[in-house]
Design a protein around this motif. Structure first.
Motif, PDB file in Angstrom:
ATOM      1  N   ASP A  32       0.877  -1.159  -0.014  1.00 40.15           N
ATOM      2  CA  ASP A  32       0.067  -0.084  -0.083  1.00 40.15           C
ATOM      3  C   ASP A  32       0.909   1.293  -0.001  1.00 40.15           C
ATOM      4  O   ASP A  32       1.321   1.671   0.974  1.00 40.15           O
ATOM      5  CB  ASP A  32      -0.678  -0.184   1.240  1.00 40.15           C
ATOM      6  CG  ASP A  32      -2.186   1.102   1.282  1.00 40.15           C
ATOM      7  OD1 ASP A  32      -1.994   1.851   0.250  1.00 40.15           O
ATOM      8  OD2 ASP A  32      -2.898   1.059   2.154  1.00 40.15           O
ATOM      9  N   ALA A  33       1.283   1.836  -1.163  1.00 37.02           N
ATOM     10  CA  ALA A  33       2.452   2.878  -1.175  1.00 37.02           C
ATOM     11  C   ALA A  33       1.881   4.069  -0.772  1.00 37.02           C
ATOM     12  O   ALA A  33       2.845   5.019  -0.556  1.00 37.02           O
ATOM     13  CB  ALA A  33       2.835   2.703  -2.689  1.00 37.02           C
ATOM     14  N   PHE A  34       0.608   4.517  -0.938  1.00 34.82           N
ATOM     15  CA  PHE A  34       0.256   5.684  -0.594  1.00 34.82           C
ATOM     16  C   PHE A  34      -0.854   5.494   0.723  1.00 34.82           C
ATOM     17  O   PHE A  34      -2.002   5.489   0.478  1.00 34.82           O
ATOM     18  CB  PHE A  34      -0.504   6.493  -1.621  1.00 34.82           C
ATOM     19  CG  PHE A  34       0.223   6.850  -2.672  1.00 34.82           C
ATOM     20  CD1 PHE A  34       1.148   8.028  -2.565  1.00 34.82           C
ATOM     21  CD2 PHE A  34       0.634   6.143  -3.645  1.00 34.82           C
ATOM     22  CE1 PHE A  34       1.959   8.484  -3.716  1.00 34.82           C
ATOM     23  CE2 PHE A  34       1.383   6.535  -4.811  1.00 34.82           C
ATOM     24  CZ  PHE A  34       1.986   7.603  -4.742  1.00 34.82           C
ATOM     25  N   CYS A  35      -0.415   5.003   1.557  1.00 34.28           N
ATOM     26  CA  CYS A  35      -1.135   4.246   3.024  1.00 34.28           C
ATOM     27  C   CYS A  35      -2.222   5.230   3.715  1.00 34.28           C
ATOM     28  O   CYS A  35      -3.357   5.013   3.921  1.00 34.28           O
ATOM     29  CB  CYS A  35      -0.436   3.414   3.814  1.00 34.28           C
ATOM     30  SG  CYS A  35       0.303   4.207   4.861  1.00 34.28           S
ATOM     31  N   GLY A  36      -1.963   6.535   3.680  1.00 36.69           N
ATOM     32  CA  GLY A  36      -2.835   7.379   4.399  1.00 36.69           C
ATOM     33  C   GLY A  36      -3.163   6.840   5.612  1.00 36.69           C
ATOM     34  O   GLY A  36      -2.362   6.772   6.453  1.00 36.69           O
ATOM     35  N   THR A  37      -4.285   6.711   6.021  1.00 33.93           N
ATOM     36  CA  THR A  37      -4.705   6.143   7.177  1.00 33.93           C
ATOM     37  C   THR A  37      -4.817   4.692   7.435  1.00 33.93           C
ATOM     38  O   THR A  37      -5.492   4.031   8.473  1.00 33.93           O
ATOM     39  CB  THR A  37      -6.099   6.756   7.758  1.00 33.93           C
ATOM     40  OG1 THR A  37      -7.196   6.406   6.890  1.00 33.93           O
ATOM     41  CG2 THR A  37      -5.983   8.087   7.922  1.00 33.93           C
ATOM     42  N   ALA A  38      -4.321   4.053   6.376  1.00 32.62           N
ATOM     43  CA  ALA A  38      -4.054   2.479   6.156  1.00 32.62           C
ATOM     44  C   ALA A  38      -5.272   1.757   6.222  1.00 32.62           C
ATOM     45  O   ALA A  38      -5.438   0.404   6.719  1.00 32.62           O
ATOM     46  CB  ALA A  38      -3.356   2.098   7.433  1.00 32.62           C
ATOM     47  N   THR A  39      -6.481   2.420   5.830  1.00 32.69           N
ATOM     48  CA  THR A  39      -7.882   1.791   5.692  1.00 32.69           C
ATOM     49  C   THR A  39      -7.534   0.429   4.861  1.00 32.69           C
ATOM     50  O   THR A  39      -7.983  -0.797   5.143  1.00 32.69           O
ATOM     51  CB  THR A  39      -8.756   2.698   4.975  1.00 32.69           C
ATOM     52  OG1 THR A  39      -8.953   3.718   5.869  1.00 32.69           O
ATOM     53  CG2 THR A  39      -9.839   2.067   4.798  1.00 32.69           C
TER      54      THR A  39
END
Length: 625
Positions: A32-39
């Motif tokens: 997940d290369a742009f994971c943000g809040t890892a949703t």
């Protein structure tokens, strides 16, 4: 936690796509290369080993908190959640949040005074425990992630943190409850990895099966929208500025949010990614057009594996975005989320952005299959549009063409900052009103180009004249003024992708550009080198053959001169390959055929029949090895 671009609603579609391709297997690695809040990472961690990355420290800690195994805090000896929820922090007044994000000192209303003090106390105590080795790295991340999740429930903001509300939201005046970070799966199937940094630097060192990309798609910089979370996560007490107390985020500005750079960032990422499958989610409101995304993904995909899906989606809109929609009269327009899928191929091919007559893109696989290994210098002596040289691996690659304007143009595309190139092209098109088949604008721009001294002309102006000119021809008169008439084409997403991929590829290889007579290279060529020649074909009807384009044409005398040059190379043991034709529509190149027979050279016929000027043509490769 509210977060721009959160993909919770997309998860069923993503899961179905993975199921369709039989990719929901335990033991696979999902990045997940742009994971943000890892949703997305959190949702799939009960199936895959996860590698998560983001450029924001806050996102890194949230991902690490969600993706690590739930810690027991054995060395700490207490339950930190009970401890923080029961302790009184009313006298904790030296913290950064209280002095910068709460009303009593700064007048800002991100948090109530009470909650700001509690946030400061928790964040400082986490660092104290870590320094004393009472907690480890994973436990620190889990607590910071929990703090960021908890404070989001009492933040006095509309959704992002670029500004605070001027009236207290009822939830913001309640006392914060410190609770464990929310996660979908508490039992990861493997030890997951979280990384903090630029995605294009990270990706070269990552490896796995499935790469999921969810990049920013608007000009909005996430580090500005979430600067409060970033400051609390870093706990670095930065110098702030402006009404919103923004941190200096110059080193975190994302090129993914800039129109002139996002295409090259995307192409570099896809090109370098050591993953078999790539999934991209993007928005129809994004700054990358669908047509451009498609061109990039198809360049790197196994034939037939490209897929596109469009999904109804309600997107987050900032106040600025709403005002933009009102101004553009697009208020109420439906929005869609896009899902792209490819299986990545091992060896992509690159093509010149010049649409050059006689280009060799169709026969590049055949050329590459028959080039020997361990070449020191590869000489492309009649370089033309540069498609052959850009696809070659050697210690040194020489592009050479007799036309200095074409050479300068390719060198500019190869060496310049691609963002600056695209910005210049965009501004010039707008300045001169260049559009498809607009003769008035085209001739005004051509006059501008010809008015410059030849050595001072901007090569990118020539590129635009080629784009908008008749059949993309490159024509000059005897004074080297460009004289091709206006055509029925223009600059588009396909050409922009070719520009970007050519630039990216050129900057990754040792290529040099020259404009010499091919004969000038003879003394420099050694037995460790390889010579490729793609001259004008004697029996073709190419526009470059007639001698009316500002440069000499190609006739029997020049054909014989080239064959003698190659004969001398052969006598010295230098390996070469010659592209040509011996017959076409009843015409035959007798000198070439006799030369091949006399020297017993090997001939490979292209399996591809191309059509040019409504006539079939089949090219051959002539090899002396």
């Amino acid at each position: 936690m509210r977060y721009i671009g959160n993909k919770a609603k997309l998860l069923p579609f993503l899961e179905e796509l993975l199921r369709k391709h039989n990719l929901l297997h335990k033991g696979m690695t999902f990045c997940d290369a742009f994971c943000g809040t890892a949703t997305v990472s959190d949702y799939f961690q009960n199936v895959y080993r996860i590698i998560a990355n983001d450029s924001l420290t806050a996102s890194y800690y949230i991902a690490k908190g969600k993706l690590c195994r739930i810690p027991a805090f054995e060395r700490l000896g207490i339950d930190p959640f009970t401890y923080f929820n029961e302790i009184n922090t009313d006298d904790y007044v030296d913290g950064f949040c209280y002095n910068n994000f709460a009303p009593s000192i700064s007048g800002r209303m991100y948090f109530s005074d009470e909650n700001a003090k509690m946030i400061d106390f928790i964040r400082d105590r986490i660092d104290e425990w870590f320094e004393k080795k009472s907690i480890n790295e994973a436990e620190k991340a889990y607590l910071i992630a929990s703090l960021l999740e908890s404070l989001s429930k009492v933040s006095n903001v509309a959704g992002v943190y670029s500004a605070f509300l001027r009236i207290w939201d009822p939830r913001a005046v309640k006392r914060m409850i410190f609770f464990p970070v929310e996660r979908t799966n508490n039992r990861p199937v493997a030890d997951n990895i979280c990384h903090l940094g630029d995605v294009n630097k990270f990706i070269a060192h990552a490896q796995g099966d499935i790469l999921y990309l969810d990049p920013p798609y608007t000009p909005t910089q996430y580090v500005s929208q979430y600067h409060v979370l970033e400051t609390i996560a870093c706990n670095d007490h930065p110098i702030t500025h402006g009404v919103g107390a923004h941190r200096d985020n110059g080193d975190q500005i994302s090129k993914w949010c800039k129109k002139e750079y996002v295409g090259s960032e995307f192409e570099k990422l896809v090109a370098k990614a050591p993953f078999r499958y790539i999934i991209l989610s993007y928005s129809d409101a994004g700054i990358m057009p669908k047509e451009f995304i498609e061109k990039v993904l198809k360049r790197y995909s196994v034939e037939g594996s490209y897929e596109f899906h469009q999904i109804d989606f309600v997107k987050y809109k900032s106040a600025r975005a709403v005002n933009r929609e009102i101004a553009d009269n697009t208020r109420g327009k439906k929005h869609f989320e896009w899902l792209f899928f490819i299986e990545k191929k091992a060896m992509p091919l690159y093509i010149s952005p010049l649409n050059y007559i006689g280009g060799k893109y169709e026969v590049i696989p055949l050329i590459k299959e028959n080039i020997p290994k361990n070449i020191h210098t590869f000489y492309d002596l009649f370089g033309g549009g540069g498609t052959v040289s850009i696809n070659i691996w050697a210690e040194r690659v020489i592009y050479n063409d007799i036309n200095p304007f074409v050479k300068d143009l390719l060198q500019t595309i190869a060496n310049n900052d691609i963002g600056a190139t695209i910005k210049y092209i965009t501004k010039t098109i707008k300045k001169y009103g260049l559009v498809k088949a607009n003769k008035e604008a085209y001739y005004r721009f051509r006059e501008h180009y010809n008015g410059e001294i030849p050595g001072r002309r901007n090569p990118l102006d020539l590129f635009l004249l080629i784009c908008f000119g008749f059949e993309h021809q490159i024509r000059f008169n005897s004074k080297y003024d460009f004289n091709n008439p206006c055509g029925n084409s223009g600059y588009n997403n396909e050409l922009q992708e070719k520009l970007i991929s050519y630039n990216m590829r050129a900057q990754s290889m040792p290529i040099e550009y020259y404009s010499n007579n091919y004969l000038d290279w003879e003394a420099k060529i050694t037995n460790d080198d390889f010579v490729y020649c793609d001259p004008p074909y004697l029996i073709s009807c190419g526009a470059y053959n007639d001698g009316k384009r500002g440069f000499n044409g190609w006739d029997e005398e020049q054909e014989e001169e080239l064959l003698q040059f190659l004969t001398r190379l052969n006598q010295r043991g230098v390996r070469f390959m010659l592209s040509n034709m011996v017959d076409r529509n009843g015409m035959e190149n007798h000198p070439l055929r006799d030369w091949i027979v006399r020297n017993n050279f090997r001939v490979i016929q292209s399996p591809t029949i191309t059509k040019r000027n409504r006539q079939n043509r089949r090219e051959i490769l002539i090899l002396n090895y």
